[in-house]
Design a protein around this motif. Structure first.
Motif, PDB file in Angstrom:
ATOM      1  N   LEU A 236       0.774  -1.187  -0.014  1.00  0.00           N
ATOM      2  CA  LEU A 236       0.095  -0.093   0.050  1.00  0.00           C
ATOM      3  C   LEU A 236       0.888   1.397   0.045  1.00  0.00           C
ATOM      4  O   LEU A 236       0.602   2.217  -0.847  1.00  0.00           O
ATOM      5  N   LEU A 275      -9.324  -2.243   5.598  1.00  0.00           N
ATOM      6  CA  LEU A 275      -8.896  -2.548   4.306  1.00  0.00           C
ATOM      7  C   LEU A 275     -10.329  -2.818   3.277  1.00  0.00           C
ATOM      8  O   LEU A 275     -10.199  -2.609   2.080  1.00  0.00           O
ATOM      9  N   GLN A 279      -9.817   0.133   0.688  1.00  0.00           N
ATOM     10  CA  GLN A 279      -8.737  -0.600  -0.110  1.00  0.00           C
ATOM     11  C   GLN A 279      -8.979  -2.121  -0.413  1.00  0.00           C
ATOM     12  O   GLN A 279      -8.280  -2.987  -0.446  1.00  0.00           O
ATOM     13  N   ARG A 282      -6.751  -4.245  -2.663  1.00  0.00           N
ATOM     14  CA  ARG A 282      -5.421  -4.467  -2.117  1.00  0.00           C
ATOM     15  C   ARG A 282      -5.353  -5.283  -1.028  1.00  0.00           C
ATOM     16  O   ARG A 282      -4.195  -5.521  -0.387  1.00  0.00           O
ATOM     17  N   VAL A 286      -2.120  -6.992   0.846  1.00  0.00           N
ATOM     18  CA  VAL A 286      -1.565  -6.446   1.931  1.00  0.00           C
ATOM     19  C   VAL A 286      -1.254  -7.483   3.210  1.00  0.00           C
ATOM     20  O   VAL A 286      -0.422  -7.680   3.894  1.00  0.00           O
TER      21      VAL A 286
END
Length: 355
Positions: A236, A275, A279, A282, A286
């Motif tokens: 990230l 997350l 995100q 991703r 991660v």
């Protein structure tokens, strides 16, 4: 009414009870198909009468053996903050409670003065801001950190400060004279140069550019500053490592450090929630990187391991950092601050010297 979990300006997405609580409270839909937004979460501050202030540690991972924290909880709301689990000791949630239900210690300066005046006290650098930020927004009105700094200045005591807060600029009148005698060093935490990502991860912390300006203001006042690229978030923010160091150097920093993302206890769940919301594309990468560095777990608390992880990826980040600081001329290991001038100031009722 069903309730939509929406807390603009806050880092955590939930408020699960701490690990010591017997009962859990959960929001749940009531069967209606209408939704109601929750009211904005206001920051609450309660006072705690401190009985002691200096906390000692024997961790081999830390370059200091003592620290002070004027506040419990932190309104900056950094979702990844490793200190969140400490709120569970107060019967509060490491989630939203950590960033909205704060504890201030208004007598901190008084207790610090007493502890430094003790005959048995032996001077060594005190770390300020290791758990929660001493320059979070409520410091503007409470000035507890400023009071502690004034005590340290009176005693000519060395201090290392870690912060994201630009309010530190207010205290240049104390810090600049201390710096001239080698009594202070400041670390400014810089996680990303992406303002949008920063606002998502660190919702009430100053923007990256504003923190860089603080580095410039401090260094121009003669205060040495370390740029802290912490935490490095695999998949990230890791691609920004060199740019973060370059930006810190250009702003005037003379030293640098890094720490890998840490997810102790309740932080792991809060991070995964973040997350998923911010995100999702991703998230798998991660978490896979984190597990790779911790033997298949999301976090490993072992000394010598928890700050950096291990394995190919962790070694690559360490090598990139070493190459960048060498190229930029940033220091990693620094000489200790000045302990030789420590002296308790005269107190009312002290016997005067005859000479």
């Amino acid at each position: 009414m069903a309730v939509r979990m929406n807390h603009p300006g806050r880092g955590a997405a939930s408020n699960s009870a701490g690990r010591f609580e017997k009962y859990l409270t959960e929001l749940t839909e009531d069967g209606w198909d209408l939704f109601e937004d929750l009211p904005p979460l206001r920051t609450e501050v309660q006072d705690e009468v401190a009985r002691s202030l200096i906390t000692y540690n024997k961790s081999p991972d830390l370059p200091f053996d003592r620290s002070i924290n004027p506040y419990r909880g932190c309104e900056h709301g950094c979702v990844y903050c490793f200190a969140r689990p400490t709120h569970a000791y107060l019967g509060l949630s490491p989630g939203l409670d950590f960033e909205t239900r704060l504890i201030a210690r208004p007598n901190a300066a008084e207790i610090l003065r007493r502890e430094l005046s003790a005959r048995r006290y032996k001077v060594a650098t005190i770390a300020l801001g290791t758990n929660t930020d001493p320059y979070q927004p409520i410091e503007k009105s409470r000035e507890i950190t400023r009071g502690c700094l004034q005590v340290l200045s009176d005693f000519q005591h060395p201090i290392g400060i870690v912060t994201k807060g630009t309010l530190i600029e207010r205290d240049l009148d104390i810090l600049a004279p201390m710096a001239r005698y080698g009594l202070v060093r400041v670390g400014i935490s810089l996680t990303t140069l992406d303002a949008n990502l920063s606002r998502q991860m660190e919702p009430r912390a100053p923007s990256p550019l504003r923190r860089l300006r603080t580095i410039r203001v401090l260094t121009e006042a003669g205060i040495p500053v370390r740029v802290m690229t912490s935490p490095v978030v695999p998949g990230l923010t890791d691609h920004e490592l060199e740019k973060l160091l370059e930006a810190g150097k250009q702003a005037g920093a003379d030293a640098a450090s890094w720490i890998m993302l840490r997810l102790p206890r309740e932080v792991s769940e809060l991070w995964r929630e973040w997350l998923t919301e911010h995100q999702p594309g991703r998230a798998e990468k991660v978490m896979a990187r984190l597990r790779e560095m911790h033997g298949g777990k999301e976090y490993d608390p072992r000394w010598g391991h928890r700050m950096r992880g291990e394995g190919t990826y962790a070694e690559m980040i360490a090598q990139r950092f070493s190459a960048a600081v060498k190229r930029l001329g940033l220091a990693v290991d620094l000489p200790p601050l000045n302990c030789a001038d420590f002296a308790p100031p005269p107190q009312s009722g002290d016997q005067l010297s005859l000479f």
